[in-house]
Design a protein around this motif. Structure first.
Motif, short mmCIF file in Angstrom:
data_model
loop_
_atom_site.label_atom_id
_atom_site.label_comp_id
_atom_site.label_asym_id
_atom_site.label_seq_id
_atom_site.Cartn_x
_atom_site.Cartn_y
_atom_site.Cartn_z
N VAL A 46 0.82 -1.22 0.00
CA VAL A 46 0.00 0.00 0.00
C VAL A 46 0.85 1.26 0.00
N ILE A 47 2.01 1.21 0.63
CA ILE A 47 2.84 2.41 0.78
C ILE A 47 3.27 2.99 -0.57
N ASN A 48 3.34 2.17 -1.59
CA ASN A 48 3.76 2.63 -2.91
C ASN A 48 2.61 3.08 -3.81
N LEU A 49 1.38 3.00 -3.33
CA LEU A 49 0.24 3.39 -4.14
C LEU A 49 0.13 4.90 -4.25
N ARG A 50 -0.46 5.38 -5.34
CA ARG A 50 -0.67 6.81 -5.57
C ARG A 50 -2.11 7.05 -5.99
N GLU A 51 -2.63 8.21 -5.63
CA GLU A 51 -3.98 8.59 -6.08
C GLU A 51 -3.99 8.61 -7.60
N GLY A 52 -5.09 8.11 -8.18
CA GLY A 52 -5.23 8.02 -9.63
C GLY A 52 -4.77 6.69 -10.21
N GLN A 53 -4.07 5.89 -9.41
CA GLN A 53 -3.58 4.59 -9.86
C GLN A 53 -4.73 3.59 -9.88
N ASN A 54 -4.76 2.72 -10.87
CA ASN A 54 -5.76 1.66 -10.94
C ASN A 54 -5.22 0.40 -10.26
N VAL A 55 -6.05 -0.22 -9.42
CA VAL A 55 -5.67 -1.43 -8.71
C VAL A 55 -6.83 -2.41 -8.72
N THR A 56 -6.51 -3.68 -8.47
CA THR A 56 -7.51 -4.72 -8.28
C THR A 56 -7.36 -5.22 -6.85
N VAL A 57 -8.50 -5.33 -6.17
CA VAL A 57 -8.48 -5.77 -4.77
C VAL A 57 -9.47 -6.90 -4.57
N HIS A 58 -9.30 -7.60 -3.47
CA HIS A 58 -10.30 -8.57 -3.05
C HIS A 58 -10.38 -8.51 -1.53
N GLY A 59 -11.49 -8.96 -1.00
CA GLY A 59 -11.71 -8.93 0.43
C GLY A 59 -13.16 -9.25 0.74
N ARG A 60 -13.53 -9.03 1.97
CA ARG A 60 -14.89 -9.33 2.43
C ARG A 60 -15.68 -8.04 2.55
N ILE A 61 -16.87 -8.04 1.95
CA ILE A 61 -17.75 -6.88 2.07
C ILE A 61 -18.38 -6.89 3.46
N LYS A 62 -18.14 -5.81 4.20
CA LYS A 62 -18.65 -5.69 5.57
C LYS A 62 -19.89 -4.81 5.66
N GLY A 63 -20.37 -4.32 4.54
CA GLY A 63 -21.56 -3.48 4.57
C GLY A 63 -21.37 -2.23 3.74
N PHE A 64 -22.23 -1.26 4.00
CA PHE A 64 -22.22 -0.01 3.27
C PHE A 64 -22.17 1.14 4.26
N SER A 65 -21.57 2.24 3.85
CA SER A 65 -21.58 3.45 4.67
C SER A 65 -22.03 4.62 3.81
N ASP A 66 -22.60 5.59 4.46
CA ASP A 66 -23.11 6.79 3.78
C ASP A 66 -22.46 7.99 4.44
N PHE A 67 -21.78 8.80 3.65
CA PHE A 67 -21.13 10.00 4.17
C PHE A 67 -21.41 11.16 3.23
N LEU A 68 -22.16 12.14 3.71
CA LEU A 68 -22.53 13.33 2.94
C LEU A 68 -23.14 12.97 1.58
N GLY A 69 -23.99 11.96 1.59
CA GLY A 69 -24.68 11.56 0.37
C GLY A 69 -23.92 10.59 -0.51
N ALA A 70 -22.68 10.29 -0.16
CA ALA A 70 -21.89 9.32 -0.92
C ALA A 70 -22.03 7.95 -0.26
N VAL A 71 -22.27 6.92 -1.06
CA VAL A 71 -22.43 5.56 -0.55
C VAL A 71 -21.19 4.75 -0.91
N TYR A 72 -20.57 4.16 0.11
CA TYR A 72 -19.37 3.36 -0.09
C TYR A 72 -19.59 1.92 0.34
N ILE A 73 -19.00 0.99 -0.40
CA ILE A 73 -18.95 -0.41 0.00
C ILE A 73 -17.75 -0.53 0.93
#
Length: 70
Positions: free
Chosen positions: A35-62
């Motif tokens: 993670v330390i070498n990642l930069r904003e704007g970079q494309n990545v592929t991830v995997h993991g467990r979905i723990k739910g959804f969050s809502d912050f100022l109208g934005a919905v995140y997995i």
């Protein structure tokens, strides 16, 4: 997805589709070296467990935790 935000223990990905605002990926200590070498704007592929959804100022995140880079 494309990285839009990086913080000390998570990053946020912009999705290729528009039904959610993105994914909030929590990573564990063993992923720090990757993670330390990642930069904003970079494309990545991830995997993991979905723990739910969050809502912050109208934005919905997995919430994915733990999140692993492929």
């Amino acid at each position: 997805g494309q990285i839009s935000t990086i913080d000390k223990n998570y990053f946020i990905l912009k999705p290729p589709s528009t039904f959610v605002s993105g994914a909030r990926c929590e990573f564990e200590q063993d992923q720090i070296d990757k993670v330390i070498n990642l930069r904003e704007g970079q494309n990545v592929t991830v995997h993991g467990r979905i723990k739910g959804f969050s809502d912050f100022l109208g934005a919905v995140y997995i919430n994915v935790e733990p999140c692993y880079l492929d």
